[in-house]
Design an enzyme around this catalytic site. Structure first.
Site, PDB file in Angstrom:
ATOM      1  N   ARG A   1     -23.115  15.683 -39.216  1.00  0.00           N
ATOM      2  CA  ARG A   1     -22.333  14.321 -39.890  1.00  0.00           C
ATOM      3  C   ARG A   1     -22.732  13.893 -41.143  1.00  0.00           C
ATOM      4  NH1 ARG A   1     -22.119  13.858 -34.432  1.00  0.00           N
ATOM      5  NH2 ARG A   1     -20.830  14.274 -33.879  1.00  0.00           N
TER       6      ARG A   1
ATOM      7  N   ASP B   1     -20.612  21.076 -36.598  1.00  0.00           N
ATOM      8  CA  ASP B   1     -19.574  19.293 -36.429  1.00  0.00           C
ATOM      9  C   ASP B   1     -18.872  19.196 -36.349  1.00  0.00           C
ATOM     10  OD1 ASP B   1     -18.807  16.462 -34.172  1.00  0.00           O
ATOM     11  OD2 ASP B   1     -20.809  17.278 -34.035  1.00  0.00           O
TER      12      ASP B   1
ATOM     13  N   HIS C   1     -16.412  19.749 -29.969  1.00  0.00           N
ATOM     14  CA  HIS C   1     -16.679  19.069 -31.624  1.00  0.00           C
ATOM     15  C   HIS C   1     -17.116  20.637 -32.744  1.00  0.00           C
ATOM     16  CE1 HIS C   1     -18.157  15.435 -30.713  1.00  0.00           C
ATOM     17  NE2 HIS C   1     -18.985  16.173 -29.398  1.00  0.00           N
TER      18      HIS C   1
ATOM     19  N   GLU D   1     -18.513  16.329 -24.544  1.00  0.00           N
ATOM     20  CA  GLU D   1     -17.145  15.909 -25.212  1.00  0.00           C
ATOM     21  C   GLU D   1     -16.278  17.038 -26.078  1.00  0.00           C
ATOM     22  OE1 GLU D   1     -18.728  11.656 -26.958  1.00  0.00           O
ATOM     23  OE2 GLU D   1     -19.072  13.395 -28.290  1.00  0.00           O
TER      24      GLU D   1
ATOM     25  N   TRP E   1     -28.310  13.068 -20.955  1.00  0.00           N
ATOM     26  CA  TRP E   1     -27.717  11.866 -21.887  1.00  0.00           C
ATOM     27  C   TRP E   1     -26.478  10.565 -21.207  1.00  0.00           C
ATOM     28  CZ3 TRP E   1     -23.095  10.408 -24.195  1.00  0.00           C
ATOM     29  CH2 TRP E   1     -21.740  11.159 -24.312  1.00  0.00           C
TER      30      TRP E   1
ATOM     31  N   TYR F   1     -30.712   6.917 -27.701  1.00  0.00           N
ATOM     32  CA  TYR F   1     -30.078   6.642 -28.960  1.00  0.00           C
ATOM     33  C   TYR F   1     -30.884   5.913 -30.460  1.00  0.00           C
ATOM     34  CZ  TYR F   1     -27.379  10.330 -27.022  1.00  0.00           C
ATOM     35  OH  TYR F   1     -26.494  10.944 -26.918  1.00  0.00           O
ATOM     36  N   PHE F   2     -31.227   6.120 -31.044  1.00  0.00           N
ATOM     37  CA  PHE F   2     -31.617   5.439 -31.699  1.00  0.00           C
ATOM     38  C   PHE F   2     -31.017   5.253 -32.810  1.00  0.00           C
ATOM     39  CE2 PHE F   2     -36.059   7.390 -30.738  1.00  0.00           C
ATOM     40  CZ  PHE F   2     -36.389   6.594 -30.063  1.00  0.00           C
ATOM     41  N   ASP F   3     -29.264   5.953 -32.815  1.00  0.00           N
ATOM     42  CA  ASP F   3     -28.565   5.051 -33.434  1.00  0.00           C
ATOM     43  C   ASP F   3     -27.351   4.321 -33.347  1.00  0.00           C
ATOM     44  OD1 ASP F   3     -27.162   6.361 -31.470  1.00  0.00           O
ATOM     45  OD2 ASP F   3     -25.475   7.143 -32.346  1.00  0.00           O
TER      46      ASP F   3
ATOM     47  N   TRP G   1     -28.200  10.609 -34.293  1.00  0.00           N
ATOM     48  CA  TRP G   1     -27.344  10.847 -34.669  1.00  0.00           C
ATOM     49  C   TRP G   1     -27.153  10.159 -35.699  1.00  0.00           C
ATOM     50  CZ3 TRP G   1     -25.470  15.128 -31.694  1.00  0.00           C
ATOM     51  CH2 TRP G   1     -26.122  14.931 -30.715  1.00  0.00           C
ATOM     52  N   THR G   2     -25.969  10.719 -37.010  1.00  0.00           N
ATOM     53  CA  THR G   2     -25.810   9.594 -38.295  1.00  0.00           C
ATOM     54  C   THR G   2     -24.821   9.844 -38.669  1.00  0.00           C
ATOM     55  OG1 THR G   2     -26.170  12.172 -39.302  1.00  0.00           O
ATOM     56  CG2 THR G   2     -28.188  11.610 -39.080  1.00  0.00           C
TER      57      THR G   2
END
Length: 533
Positions: A164, A193, A268, A331, A397, A422-424, A473-474
């Protein structure tokens, strides 16, 4: 934990040095050890490289270039590193560290354990030991201690999404150093992705010529009404050459970090389809995706596409020597497959139930291919839905349910639930004071409360849980400093969850030690989020 055990930990906590993650067993002894100009690092032949690494760690701040030898005269002030077969009970990553006034001894069954003993040693000295320039007028003294230490789990991981937002090679190496300091041993690189393809594949040059670059990036979160989307107008991209990957792999190997490459399929995948339109399900020519969210464009399930992905994985396997190759699987909307004559013909030809089973077939083809090359496929828990490939490892997840189902079916599992890893997610309920995030709320104490082994699993099933992993996730982390803010100190808490025995974990004690540990992160130029805010 019993009340007696809790009381014992509480009574001992004030005497435990500020080491993160907390060692399994620590005894503080009278006295201290101080580095001197004449201190010698003594190693056996097998650990010579680690002795040199320890010398490199200590030199910049102290100005002391310690000699590394295989022996030293009696009475010499020494730090010794040796393998010891009698410590097999501590496992490949465990170690014993004993420090007194004239010597520090680190013993381990394997080199990885000696390396982790060195990481503990670095944290026993004043925080300035981590500086990269000489610090004057400092006594390099550490407490006399006896430590016996080993990890609770074998998989102690972090995911870095470079698809990302691309992250430079030097920053990836900084992340590896930070993992090593915290005794984390897996770095999953999310390399592909919809928004970018980040690894050079020489057989398919357009993957990076086209797929590594998007013309702009959406500003803020996507609105349900796409006519309201706004973009920054700035091209974004980048990729790692195969030489870059070789450098990163070697850097990680020297620090006992296993890299796990992730090549997403069948969802993705818009960046790949932008480069090679024949991989898609329509005749449309697509750009590299410029927004976030779940994209409807997925790979077609034809034999040519399967061969393409296997050719990609062949080059990936040459670059990454680790056992696991991550193929995503999450997804992947099936609307295009439902409308695709090719996909429907495959379902009939293979006698499959539906499109989910078709994805299961796609994954099984990759599983068979990787297994034939001595590797192990790992994927997100959606790979359960079409029938789990025989040798697949599941990364759970969407809660822990997928992991429970996989473990009960005899498959290995890595726990990575959104609820704890989830550190986002935001770090405060007051989102006006925090950088824009994807949503959710994951404070430090919730990360620390994570238990990777669900109570629902029987003892034999629980052995299938390899460990856990934090996710970065960025989408909303455009640069290294934002990523560090989202990662730390939550990654410190996760490291302790995955390393320290469950009965030795105590949040109050962790936050006490963390106060000192944050000083270390500051020295290392990590933009951590302050605690208590």
């Amino acid at each position: 934990m019993s009340m007696l055990a809790a009381l014992a930990i509480a009574l001992a906590s004030d005497s435990v040095p500020a080491v993160v993650p907390r060692p399994a067993h620590v005894t503080v002894q009278p006295g201290a050890f101080t580095l001197r100009a004449g201190t010698v690092i003594v190693t056996d032949r097998a650990l010579r490289a680690l002795g040199e690494l320890l010398g490199d760690y200590l030199f910049p701040a102290t100005g002391l270039r310690l000699a590394v030898r295989t022996a030293a005269p009696a009475g010499t002030h020494v730090i010794s590193l040796r393998l010891d077969s009698s410590l097999a009970r501590l496992g490949d990553e465990g170690y014993w560290l004993d420090a007194g006034p004239s010597r520090v001894a680190i013993r381990a069954y394997r080199a990885a354990g000696a390396f982790y003993g060195i990481q503990t040693l670095r944290q026993l000295f004043p925080t300035a030991i981590l500086r990269q320039a000489k610090v004057e007028a400092t006594a390099w003294t550490m407490p006399a201690v006896s430590i016996e230490d080993y990890p609770r789990f074998g998989w102690r991981g972090l995911l870095l999404d470079v698809a990302r937002h691309f992250m430079p090679k030097e920053f990836v190496k900084k992340v590896i150093d930070l993992l090593a300091l915290h005794k984390l041993n897996r770095l999953q690189l999310h390399l592909t992705d919809d928004q970018g393809w980040r690894i050079e594949i020489r057989r398919y040059p357009r993957l990076t010529q086209v797929g590594a670059w998007r013309r702009q990036t959406i500003v803020g979160r996507p609105d349900d009404d796409s006519t309201k989307w706004r973009f920054d107008g700035q091209p974004h991209g980048g990729f790692y050459t195969q030489d870059d990957i070789a450098e990163i792999v070697a850097y990680a190997r020297a620090r006992f970090v296993t890299l796990v490459p992730e090549i997403e399929m069948p969802g993705h995948s818009q960046a790949a389809i932008a480069a090679y339109p024949e991989l898609g399900n329509t005749s449309d020519t697509l750009p590299v995706f410029t927004a976030w969210g779940v994209d409807l464009n997925i790979l077609n399930p034809g034999d040519a596409t399967i061969a393409f992905e296997q050719n990609v994985l062949t080059e990936v396997m040459r670059l990454f020597p680790g056992r696991w190759i991550h193929t995503g699987g999450d997804e992947a909307p099936k609307a295009q497959w439902k409308a695709s004559p090719l996909a429907q013909a495959r379902i009939r030809e293979l006698g499959l139930k539906d499109e989910e089973a078709l994805q299961g077939y796609f994954t099984r083809r990759m599983d068979e291919f990787l297994t034939s090359h001595g590797r192990r496929l790992i994927g997100w828990d959606e790979i359960l839905e079409g029938g789990l490939a025989p040798n697949a490892t599941v990364m759970s997840w969407r809660g822990t349910e997928g992991g429970i189902a996989a473990a009960r079916a005899g498959h290995d599992v890595v726990m990575a639930p959104t609820s704890h890893t989830y550190f986002d997610y935001y770090q405060s309920t007051d989102t006006t004071t925090e950088p824009l995030a994807i949503g959710g709320f994951l404070p430090l104490d919730t990360v620390y409360a994570f238990e990777p082994i669900p109570a629902a699993l029987a003892a034999a099933e629980a052995k299938r849980v390899l460990g856990g992993q934090g996710q970065l996730w960025t989408e909303y982390m455009p640069d290294a400093k934002r990523l560090e803010y989202m990662a730390f100190p939550r990654a410190c808490a996760l490291a302790e969850v995955l390393w320290t025995p469950r009965e030795a974990r105590d949040y109050a004690d962790f936050t006490r030690r963390l106060t000192t540990h944050l000083e270390r992160l500051a020295v290392l130029d990590v933009n951590y989020r302050p605690i208590g805010n």
